[in-house]
Design a protein around this motif. Structure first.
Motif, PDB file in Angstrom:
ATOM      1  N   THR A  66      48.001  -3.172   4.684  1.00 63.54           N
ATOM      2  CA  THR A  66      48.337  -4.598   4.429  1.00 63.54           C
ATOM      3  C   THR A  66      50.153  -4.711   4.757  1.00 63.54           C
ATOM      4  OG1 THR A  66      46.785  -5.007   3.057  1.00 63.54           O
ATOM      5  CG2 THR A  66      48.814  -6.374   2.907  1.00 63.54           C
TER       6      THR A  66
ATOM      7  N   GLN B 237      43.756  -2.811 -12.188  1.00 65.72           N
ATOM      8  CA  GLN B 237      43.962  -4.033 -12.240  1.00 65.72           C
ATOM      9  C   GLN B 237      45.049  -4.735 -11.218  1.00 65.72           C
ATOM     10  OE1 GLN B 237      44.726  -2.337 -15.172  1.00 65.72           O
ATOM     11  NE2 GLN B 237      42.402  -2.882 -15.536  1.00 65.72           N
ATOM     12  N   ARG B 238      45.396  -3.747 -10.283  1.00 64.52           N
ATOM     13  CA  ARG B 238      46.135  -4.041  -9.159  1.00 64.52           C
ATOM     14  C   ARG B 238      45.406  -4.930  -7.851  1.00 64.52           C
ATOM     15  NH1 ARG B 238      51.550  -2.991  -8.727  1.00 64.52           N
ATOM     16  NH2 ARG B 238      52.403  -1.442 -10.375  1.00 64.52           N
ATOM     17  N   ASN B 239      46.097  -5.651  -7.098  1.00 57.15           N
ATOM     18  CA  ASN B 239      45.602  -5.874  -6.083  1.00 57.15           C
ATOM     19  C   ASN B 239      46.276  -5.321  -5.017  1.00 57.15           C
ATOM     20  OD1 ASN B 239      45.354  -7.304  -3.300  1.00 57.15           O
ATOM     21  ND2 ASN B 239      44.680  -8.969  -4.520  1.00 57.15           N
TER      22      ASN B 239
ATOM     23  N   ALA C 273      46.654  -0.888   0.879  1.00 60.82           N
ATOM     24  CA  ALA C 273      48.006  -1.509   0.339  1.00 60.82           C
ATOM     25  C   ALA C 273      49.048  -1.024   1.661  1.00 60.82           C
ATOM     26  CB  ALA C 273      48.488  -0.998  -0.782  1.00 60.82           C
TER      27      ALA C 273
ATOM     28  N   GLU D  48      47.305  -6.112  -2.028  1.00 60.88           N
ATOM     29  CA  GLU D  48      47.862  -7.167  -1.098  1.00 60.88           C
ATOM     30  C   GLU D  48      48.887  -7.976  -2.091  1.00 60.88           C
ATOM     31  OE1 GLU D  48      45.128  -9.372   0.901  1.00 60.88           O
ATOM     32  OE2 GLU D  48      44.331  -7.632   1.796  1.00 60.88           O
ATOM     33  N   ASP D  49      49.041  -7.839  -3.426  1.00 61.42           N
ATOM     34  CA  ASP D  49      49.776  -8.645  -4.231  1.00 61.42           C
ATOM     35  C   ASP D  49      51.267  -8.370  -4.133  1.00 61.42           C
ATOM     36  OD1 ASP D  49      50.497  -6.531  -6.110  1.00 61.42           O
ATOM     37  OD2 ASP D  49      49.043  -7.414  -7.459  1.00 61.42           O
ATOM     38  N   ASP D  50      52.276  -9.237  -4.600  1.00 64.32           N
ATOM     39  CA  ASP D  50      53.736  -8.989  -4.400  1.00 64.32           C
ATOM     40  C   ASP D  50      53.998  -7.717  -5.109  1.00 64.32           C
ATOM     41  OD1 ASP D  50      53.762 -11.405  -2.684  1.00 64.32           O
ATOM     42  OD2 ASP D  50      54.666 -12.620  -4.441  1.00 64.32           O
ATOM     43  N   ALA D  51      53.616  -7.466  -6.103  1.00 67.46           N
ATOM     44  CA  ALA D  51      54.200  -6.434  -7.013  1.00 67.46           C
ATOM     45  C   ALA D  51      53.808  -5.043  -6.257  1.00 67.46           C
ATOM     46  CB  ALA D  51      53.561  -6.421  -8.433  1.00 67.46           C
ATOM     47  N   THR D  52      52.638  -4.936  -5.797  1.00 68.46           N
ATOM     48  CA  THR D  52      52.069  -3.778  -5.238  1.00 68.46           C
ATOM     49  C   THR D  52      52.837  -3.421  -3.670  1.00 68.46           C
ATOM     50  OG1 THR D  52      49.809  -3.776  -6.266  1.00 68.46           O
ATOM     51  CG2 THR D  52      50.138  -2.560  -4.037  1.00 68.46           C
ATOM     52  N   GLN D  53      53.045  -4.741  -3.169  1.00 69.47           N
ATOM     53  CA  GLN D  53      53.620  -4.460  -1.709  1.00 69.47           C
ATOM     54  C   GLN D  53      55.139  -4.353  -1.910  1.00 69.47           C
ATOM     55  OE1 GLN D  53      52.344  -4.788   1.548  1.00 69.47           O
ATOM     56  NE2 GLN D  53      50.836  -4.298   0.216  1.00 69.47           N
TER      57      GLN D  53
END
Length: 128
Positions: free
Chosen positions: A122, A58-60, A119, A62-67
């Motif tokens: 990015t 469910q993760r992207n 990830a 590039e999203d803030d939580a992953t970054q």
């Protein structure tokens, strides 16, 4: 010709070469990274990989939580030496290209390496 996230194969080879060169220089200059508490570093990375694996589907990348997790990953890598943008991208590529690294990372989730590459790329492109 592009290979990853719109980056050319020539640039990606530069990233691989930079990683190899920079790690070798750092390793030699620090007596084999003698200053690093490897048990602590591996425990910290383990925590990040476990968190990523929990909901990787469910993760992207590039999203803030992953970054934010990748920022933690980078800061751990900085305990060895401070990777440049190119070296950090090279590190991500090594996770796929080095059999032992691929097996290790994919032990957390079968798609971990293929997730980490975009990830980390990015993060490197936007923060380093």
């Amino acid at each position: 010709m592009t290979e990853n996230n719109g980056l050319t194969t020539t640039y990606l080879q530069t990233c691989r070469d930079t990683l190899t060169r920079d790690q070798a220089a750092s390793f030699a200059a620090t007596n084999g990274w003698a200053h690093v508490d490897r048990d602590e570093v591996h425990a910290d990375w383990d925590e990040i990989y476990r968190e990523l694996a929990q909901n990787i589907d469910q993760r992207n990348p590039e999203d803030d939580a992953t970054q934010a997790l990748i920022d933690r990953h980078y800061r751990i890598a900085c305990q060895f030496y401070t990777p440049s943008k190119e070296a950090y991208i090279g590190m991500a590529l090594s996770y796929r290209e080095n059999q032992d690294m691929r097996v290790f990372h994919n032990g957390y989730h079968q798609d971990m390496v293929e997730f980490l590459i975009p990830a980390i790329t990015t993060y490197a492109r936007h923060r380093l």
